[in-house]
Design an enzyme around this catalytic site. Structure first.
Site, PDB file in Angstrom:
ATOM      1  CG  ASN A   1       3.009  13.314   4.441  1.00  0.00           C
ATOM      2  OD1 ASN A   1       2.645  14.316   5.045  1.00  0.00           O
ATOM      3  ND2 ASN A   1       2.158  12.521   3.842  1.00  0.00           N
TER       4      ASN A   1
ATOM      5  CG  HIS B   1       3.795   7.767   6.546  1.00  0.00           C
ATOM      6  ND1 HIS B   1       3.060   8.840   7.001  1.00  0.00           N
ATOM      7  CD2 HIS B   1       3.665   7.775   5.199  1.00  0.00           C
ATOM      8  CE1 HIS B   1       2.511   9.466   5.977  1.00  0.00           C
ATOM      9  NE2 HIS B   1       2.859   8.825   4.866  1.00  0.00           N
TER      10      HIS B   1
ATOM     11  CD  GLU C   1      13.105  -3.008  -5.456  1.00  0.00           C
ATOM     12  OE1 GLU C   1      12.102  -3.597  -4.991  1.00  0.00           O
ATOM     13  OE2 GLU C   1      13.671  -2.055  -4.875  1.00  0.00           O
TER      14      GLU C   1
ATOM     15  CD  GLU D   1      -2.186  13.148   2.374  1.00  0.00           C
ATOM     16  OE1 GLU D   1      -2.787  12.580   1.443  1.00  0.00           O
ATOM     17  OE2 GLU D   1      -1.156  12.679   2.915  1.00  0.00           O
TER      18      GLU D   1
ATOM     19  CG  ASN E   1       5.184   8.707  -2.292  1.00  0.00           C
ATOM     20  OD1 ASN E   1       5.018   9.445  -3.248  1.00  0.00           O
ATOM     21  ND2 ASN E   1       6.393   8.436  -1.816  1.00  0.00           N
ATOM     22  N   GLY E   2       1.706   9.662  -2.577  1.00  0.00           N
ATOM     23  CA  GLY E   2       1.077  10.822  -3.191  1.00  0.00           C
ATOM     24  C   GLY E   2       1.995  12.005  -3.388  1.00  0.00           C
TER      25      GLY E   2
ATOM     26  CG  PHE F   1       9.117  11.226   0.396  1.00  0.00           C
ATOM     27  CD1 PHE F   1       9.914  12.039  -0.369  1.00  0.00           C
ATOM     28  CD2 PHE F   1       7.735  11.325   0.234  1.00  0.00           C
ATOM     29  CE1 PHE F   1       9.378  12.945  -1.273  1.00  0.00           C
ATOM     30  CE2 PHE F   1       7.190  12.225  -0.668  1.00  0.00           C
ATOM     31  CZ  PHE F   1       8.013  13.050  -1.423  1.00  0.00           C
TER      32      PHE F   1
ATOM     33  CE1 TYR G   1      11.420   9.417  -2.239  1.00  0.00           C
ATOM     34  CE2 TYR G   1      10.303   7.774  -0.899  1.00  0.00           C
ATOM     35  CZ  TYR G   1      10.264   8.760  -1.864  1.00  0.00           C
ATOM     36  OH  TYR G   1       9.064   9.097  -2.448  1.00  0.00           O
TER      37      TYR G   1
END
Length: 550
Positions: free
Chosen positions: A529, A491, A88, A406, A166-167, A531, A68
């Site tokens: 969460n 996280h 990366e 969650e 992630n979700g 991000f 991110y």
């Protein structure tokens, strides 16, 4: 002179003038920006900018990581006319396997699933008394389960970083909580400018609640709502980065299933708007960004002629070093994630590569209070055979009990009568990364006993629900007769904290032209969460850096 040459020349002349919406995952875990959508470049088109950086190259801006923070920095620098190269460690994830899919299914892990392991280490390790882990070939897979003393940290590996695994729960913290999270940051500017910018750039939207009320794939969430409300807890809907129109088509059988096929912690093949489809796609469109996948930064030192000498290893899919390169960068942005950035900076300081970094490097690391649990419901409360892997809601007991939970999916393909939760909790505990000269590695001094604070906070929700419903905790998900998933975090945050290891915009103390721009800046917790907060903070910081340092 070309535009790019002008850009490079200009960048060499830089001077230092100077809650509720985050990532959920299946199995617990499992203005400047226009509104982003999946209509941008495809992951394969983004991968077209993947080209190994040449040995001996000089680059105006080197971004270490493509998650991110790094993606925000790359896009905004490129839009400002600066050429950017991104390093990366993971793969590009642009090539399908023998099954015709880029990513493996969550219920059938294979060589693509785990980073350099010969046996999977799934967040939910057991089910109905049977272990779920299996042997797999050694490969640079998408999910890294990195073990430290007392904790396993799950991280995404690949172009797009954590957005791949992630979700998609895109949670903005409640404004009244924010000053305790980032006390040196003005909440007015964050909530007026940078959170909206981040949400737009990430393509955050909310589920159609009318559809949600009747969708078979969200029966588990409706059961979670009923139980929460019957015990007096606020149940809140949470935005996500999934393409809801695509999910509706999945449910109708009109397109290949993705979220409804349980695709999440090992990647999502269709509907999720990962960074490959948002920030990185827009960065690619500028023509000023290139990416080196399967490359790992091992050293950064001041260069004699200005800028920084960066040592980079190119690795193969078994993790072995194939080639070592040296690149000179005018500016280096550390965006390898909380763990990656903290480990690298800790080692560079301790080994004398960057000795002027201050003694706050490595400190302030936390797990965002993550803890997981499952509940065994009555037969009259089935949660459904078909469960969407993209969570849409949570239980908010932050003010009264210090927990936000969650309501997570458990998409096994069979009826389990189970409710599953990933909780984010208030916790005072912070760990420190330190250099271990004897082993030549960076250690983290996390203590598993610290998780008791998170368990106690989560109990303020689930003990009450169990008492009201006459239900019990599941004990078959994390081992034998073990209620709590207290061994991990999804996280990781902190380790190079804003206003401590860096100035208030991520500039590292002691060195002009070195920046931290990822979750390492956030001291251990975001209350939800994380991000969206990582993205918004990166938007804030890179705007200031471009305005004052360029």
């Amino acid at each position: 002179m070309s535009d790019r040459s002008l850009s490079a020349s200009a960048s060499r002349g830089w001077t230092r003038r100077r809650f509720v919406t985050g990532t959920g995952s299946l199995l617990g875990g499992l203005a400047l920006a226009g509104h982003a959508s999946a209509a941008h470049a495809t992951p394969a088109e983004v991968a077209a900018v993947c080209a190994p950086v040449p040995n001996g190259a000089r680059v105006p801006a080197l971004v270490v990581g493509t998650g991110y923070g790094g993606s925000v920095a790359a896009l905004r620098l490129a839009q400002a006319g600066v050429d950017v190269h991104m390093i990366e460690m993971g793969m590009a994830w642009d090539t399908a396997g023998s099954d015709g899919k880029i990513f493996a299914n969550t219920t059938k892990p294979d060589y693509r699933s785990f980073w350099l392991r010969t046996r999977t280490k799934q967040p939910l390790s057991n089910f109905l008394g049977f272990p779920l882990d299996k042997d797999v070939p050694l490969y640079t897979g998408i999910l890294d389960a990195e073990d430290f003393a007392g904790i396993t940290v799950y991280q995404g590996r690949g172009v797009g970083g954590g957005s791949l695994v992630n979700g998609g729960m895109a949670v903005t913290p409640r404004r009244e909580v924010f000053p305790s999270l980032l006390p040196t940051v003005d909440p007015d500017e964050m909530y007026a400018t940078y959170y909206p910018r981040a949400n737009a750039g990430l393509g955050v939207t909310s589920v159609d609640q009318a559809w949600w009320e009747s969708a078979d794939c969200y029966q588990y969430a409706r059961v979670g709502r009923k139980h929460a409300q019957r015990s007096g807890f606020p149940f809140v809907f949470v935005p996500n980065v999934y393409d809801w129109d695509y999910m509706k088509q999945e449910a109708a059988g009109a397109v290949p299933r993705s979220a409804l096929e349980g695709e999440v912690i090992y990647g999502n093949n269709h509907g999720k708007k990962s960074l490959q489809k948002t920030y990185l796609a827009r960065a690619a469109e500028t023509g000023r960004v290139a990416v080196s996948p399967l490359h790992k930064v091992t050293a950064v030192t001041p260069a004699a002629g200005g800028g920084y000498t960066v040592t980079i290893e190119r690795i193969g899919t078994t993790g072995a070093t194939v080639e070592t390169k040296t690149v000179t960068a005018d500016r280096v942005f550390f965006a390898a994630g909380s763990v990656g950035t903290s480990k690298l900076l800790t080692r560079l300081r301790a080994t004398g590569a960057l000795p002027a970094l201050n003694d706050r490097i490595g400190k302030g690391w936390g797990d965002n209070g993550n803890v997981m649990c499952g509940r065994a419901n009555h037969m009259w409360d089935p949660t459904g055979k078909l469960q969407s892997a993209m969570p849409t809601a949570g239980i908010d007991n932050w003010d009264a009990g210090g927990a936000f939970a969650e309501v997570a999916p458990l998409p096994t393909g069979i009826e389990t009568y189970a409710s599953f939760y990933l909780s984010i909790t208030k916790t005072p505990h912070r760990a420190e990364f330190t250099w271990n000269a004897a082993t030549g590695r960076v250690d983290l001094n996390w203590d598993r006993a610290w998780k008791q604070t998170s368990i106690d906070a989560a109990r303020t929700i689930f003990d009450k629900i169990n008492a009201k419903e006459g239900t019990i905790y599941r004990t078959d998900l994390f081992g034998t007769y073990k209620i709590w998933g207290d061994h991990l975090t999804y996280h990781p945050l902190g380790g190079a904290v804003l206003g401590s290891a860096t100035d208030n915009y991520g500039r590292l103390h002691g060195y002009d032209g070195l920046y931290v721009i990822d979750g390492a800046l956030i001291p251990g917790s975001t209350s939800v969460n994380p991000f969206v907060t990582i993205t918004a903070l990166a938007e804030r910081n890179i705007e200031k850096i471009i305005a004052t340092d360029l």
